[in-house]
Design an enzyme around this catalytic site. Structure first.
Site, PDB file in Angstrom:
ATOM      1  N   ASP A   1      -7.603   2.491  10.475  1.00 28.07           N
ATOM      2  CA  ASP A   1      -8.262   1.516  11.341  1.00 28.07           C
ATOM      3  C   ASP A   1      -8.255   2.036  12.783  1.00 28.07           C
ATOM      4  O   ASP A   1      -7.831   3.174  13.048  1.00 28.07           O
ATOM      5  CB  ASP A   1      -7.649   0.111  11.179  1.00 28.07           C
ATOM      6  N   HIS A   2      -8.715   1.188  13.703  1.00 22.86           N
ATOM      7  CA  HIS A   2      -8.878   1.597  15.103  1.00 22.86           C
ATOM      8  C   HIS A   2      -7.563   1.990  15.777  1.00 22.86           C
ATOM      9  O   HIS A   2      -7.565   2.742  16.739  1.00 22.86           O
ATOM     10  CB  HIS A   2      -9.514   0.444  15.895  1.00 22.86           C
TER      11      HIS A   2
ATOM     12  N   CYS B   1      -2.678   2.886   9.748  1.00 19.27           N
ATOM     13  CA  CYS B   1      -3.049   1.810  10.671  1.00 19.27           C
ATOM     14  C   CYS B   1      -1.971   1.768  11.755  1.00 19.27           C
ATOM     15  O   CYS B   1      -1.242   2.749  11.929  1.00 19.27           O
ATOM     16  CB  CYS B   1      -3.252   0.479   9.944  1.00 19.27           C
TER      17      CYS B   1
ATOM     18  N   HIS C   1       9.943   9.954  -7.044  1.00 16.93           N
ATOM     19  CA  HIS C   1      10.279   8.766  -7.837  1.00 16.93           C
ATOM     20  C   HIS C   1       9.065   7.907  -8.194  1.00 16.93           C
ATOM     21  O   HIS C   1       9.016   7.340  -9.277  1.00 16.93           O
ATOM     22  CB  HIS C   1      11.275   7.874  -7.073  1.00 16.93           C
TER      23      HIS C   1
ATOM     24  N   HIS D   1      11.660   7.264 -14.220  1.00 15.09           N
ATOM     25  CA  HIS D   1      10.578   7.035 -13.249  1.00 15.09           C
ATOM     26  C   HIS D   1       9.233   6.853 -13.961  1.00 15.09           C
ATOM     27  O   HIS D   1       8.420   6.015 -13.562  1.00 15.09           O
ATOM     28  CB  HIS D   1      10.514   8.184 -12.245  1.00 15.09           C
TER      29      HIS D   1
ATOM     30  N   THR E   1       0.903   0.002  12.056  1.00 19.88           N
ATOM     31  CA  THR E   1       2.248   0.083  11.477  1.00 19.88           C
ATOM     32  C   THR E   1       2.277   0.784  10.125  1.00 19.88           C
ATOM     33  O   THR E   1       3.349   1.115   9.631  1.00 19.88           O
ATOM     34  CB  THR E   1       2.793  -1.335  11.228  1.00 19.88           C
ATOM     35  N   GLY E   2       1.125   0.921   9.503  1.00 19.97           N
ATOM     36  CA  GLY E   2       1.053   1.418   8.124  1.00 19.97           C
ATOM     37  C   GLY E   2       1.257   0.306   7.103  1.00 19.97           C
ATOM     38  O   GLY E   2       1.051   0.511   5.906  1.00 19.97           O
ATOM     39  N   ILE E   3       1.663  -0.873   7.594  1.00 15.76           N
ATOM     40  CA  ILE E   3       1.997  -1.956   6.659  1.00 15.76           C
ATOM     41  C   ILE E   3       0.731  -2.578   6.063  1.00 15.76           C
ATOM     42  O   ILE E   3       0.564  -2.645   4.839  1.00 15.76           O
ATOM     43  CB  ILE E   3       2.867  -3.035   7.343  1.00 15.76           C
ATOM     44  N   GLY E   4      -0.169  -3.013   6.940  1.00 11.39           N
ATOM     45  CA  GLY E   4      -1.374  -3.681   6.435  1.00 11.39           C
ATOM     46  C   GLY E   4      -2.191  -2.780   5.528  1.00 11.39           C
ATOM     47  O   GLY E   4      -2.635  -3.192   4.444  1.00 11.39           O
TER      48      GLY E   4
HETATM   49  C1  RB5 Z   1      -4.379  -3.738  14.281  1.00 15.13           C
HETATM   50  O1  RB5 Z   1      -4.226  -4.301  15.523  1.00 15.13           O
HETATM   51  C2  RB5 Z   1      -3.062  -3.789  13.509  1.00 15.13           C
HETATM   52  O2  RB5 Z   1      -2.763  -5.095  13.145  1.00 15.13           O
HETATM   53  C3  RB5 Z   1      -3.126  -2.887  12.301  1.00 15.13           C
HETATM   54  O3  RB5 Z   1      -3.395  -1.592  12.720  1.00 15.13           O
HETATM   55  C4  RB5 Z   1      -1.867  -2.780  11.462  1.00 15.13           C
HETATM   56  O4  RB5 Z   1      -0.750  -2.485  12.241  1.00 15.13           O
HETATM   57  C5  RB5 Z   1      -1.635  -3.862  10.488  1.00 15.13           C
HETATM   58  O5  RB5 Z   1      -0.722  -3.806   9.656  1.00 15.13           O
END
Ligand code: RB5
Length: 150
Positions: A9-10, A66, A99, A135, A68-71
């Site tokens: 993403d951006h 992204c 694993h 695994h 955090t990499g989480i979303g």
């Molecule tokens: C975008 O602002 C941010 O929410 C996205 O890049 C990411 O961190 C979501 O998990």
């Protein structure tokens, strides 16, 4: 793993561009699904493009980034057949290959430095799956959970 799908993403455009440059210089073929600007986009849309390329065999594996990499990892993992590991260091990267046989790697451009990210990518791409029976059994159960294995 030679052919790599990549999407972001951006929040991660600069990191993605650096990673693509590095991978191409090393001889990998990169399928870049964007985004390539800093204009705000929604990470599920980009995760899906790279994940689809992995699942349908256009790419051997994928990298999604992204803030955090989480979303973007949550999104990639909703595509049946994807096992996307969010990695903050090279130990995560090694273990998600050994694993989980992770077919996608996720990273956070706002939470992981550029040099660490490059090391993570190298470790992810060069570490084989352990082939351990325990695994394999767990990965098959993951496939049953998402319906990609009957
Ligand atoms: C975008 O602002 C941010 O929410 C996205 O890049 C990411 O961190 C979501 O998990």
């Amino acid at each position: 793993m030679k052919k790599i799908a990549i999407a972001n993403d951006h929040a991660a455009t600069e990191m993605k561009k650096e990673i693509v440059k590095m991978l191409e210089a090393e001889g990998y073929e990169v399928l870049n699904f964007g985004t390539d600007t800093n204009d705000s986009v929604d990470y599920p849309d980009y995760a899906k493009k790279a994940a689809d390329a992995v699942v349908n065999g256009d790419a051997d594996c994928g990298i999604v980034i992204c803030g955090t990499g989480i979303g973007i990892s949550i999104a990639a993992n909703k595509v049946p057949g994807i096992r996307c590991g969010l990695c903050k260091d090279v130990t995560d990267a090694r273990l998600t290959r050994e694993h989980n046989d992770a077919n996608m790697l996720a990273m956070g451009a706002r939470t992981t430095g550029m040099e660490t990210a490059k090391d993570i990518v190298h470790t992810y791409l060069t570490t084989p799956f352990s082939q351990g029976a325990n695994h394999i059994r767990r990965i098959e159960k993951l496939g049953k959970l998402d319906g990609s294995i009957q």
